[in-house]
Design a protein around this motif. Structure first.
Motif, PDB file in Angstrom:
ATOM      1  N   ASP A   1       8.679  13.696  -6.573  1.00  0.00           N
ATOM      2  CA  ASP A   1       9.361  14.630  -5.689  1.00  0.00           C
ATOM      3  C   ASP A   1       8.326  15.549  -5.058  1.00  0.00           C
ATOM      4  OD1 ASP A   1      11.598  15.606  -4.422  1.00  0.00           O
ATOM      5  OD2 ASP A   1      12.673  16.028  -6.281  1.00  0.00           O
TER       6      ASP A   1
ATOM      7  N   ARG B   1       9.679  15.061   0.755  1.00  0.00           N
ATOM      8  CA  ARG B   1      10.690  14.047   0.438  1.00  0.00           C
ATOM      9  C   ARG B   1      11.646  13.771   1.603  1.00  0.00           C
ATOM     10  NH1 ARG B   1      14.501  13.125  -4.857  1.00  0.00           N
ATOM     11  NH2 ARG B   1      15.740  11.464  -3.927  1.00  0.00           N
TER      12      ARG B   1
ATOM     13  N   GLY C   1      13.336  10.389  -7.098  1.00  0.00           N
ATOM     14  CA  GLY C   1      13.114  11.774  -7.505  1.00  0.00           C
ATOM     15  C   GLY C   1      12.201  11.796  -8.715  1.00  0.00           C
TER      16      GLY C   1
END
Length: 174
Positions: A34, A38, A53
């Motif tokens: 992340d 992103r 993530g």
């Protein structure tokens, strides 16, 4: 293909998006990590990438086993642990010649190296691995062997001890 790391501009993921778009091979990317880029990266990769993530560290080894190859297209690095982790799982590596990367990836032997900021070279490496299972297996196994031989706890301890002896001017003759 897979990527594990922070989603920062200097990680070169925009170059990877360009490379995947130009590749002859039909590759998808799994992104574990992340960061502030992103949303932008999700837009430029579109359907080509799946963003997981942050992934708990203890789950990362099993993730490497899902990748046909690991890619690190960074513009700058130190000695990236993620390459050693990928190699330890016999996952073939594509990375850029930055920082300490060439110390742990021997081009054509334990992985494939590209110049940073060169999506065309990433494309060539991606197409090579996507179409050559034997090459993927050879690079993966060679990478694993290199990690076992050069980065075991015993080897790291010995290297550290040698370095400290040099710093203090100690020799075995004392």
């Amino acid at each position: 293909m897979g990527y594990v790391g922070g989603l920062q501009p200097y990680k070169g993921l925009a170059d990877l998006a360009t490379a995947l778009e130009s590749a002859d091979a039909d590759c998808d990317l799994i992104v574990a990590g992340d960061g502030p880029e992103r949303t932008h990266l999700e837009q430029i990769f579109g359907e080509t990438a799946t963003f997981l993530g942050s992934v708990p560290y203890e789950q990362i080894p099993s993730l490497y086993h899902e990748f046909d190859a690991f890619v690190l297209p960074s513009h700058t690095e130190g000695l990236p642990r993620v390459i050693l982790e990928a190699q330890a799982t016999a996952t073939p590596v594509v990375a850029t010649r930055v920082g300490g990367v060439p110390e742990i990836v021997q081009d054509g032997e334990t992985g494939l190296l590209c110049d940073s900021h060169r999506p065309d070279q990433l494309t060539t490496a991606i197409d090579r691995l996507a179409t050559n299972e034997r090459d993927r297996e050879r690079l993966g196994e060679n990478g694993r062997t290199a990690v076992e031989e050069g980065f075991s706890w015993d080897e790291l301890y010995d290297r550290y001890e040698r370095a400290l002896r040099q710093v203090i001017g100690w020799s075995d003759e004392r």
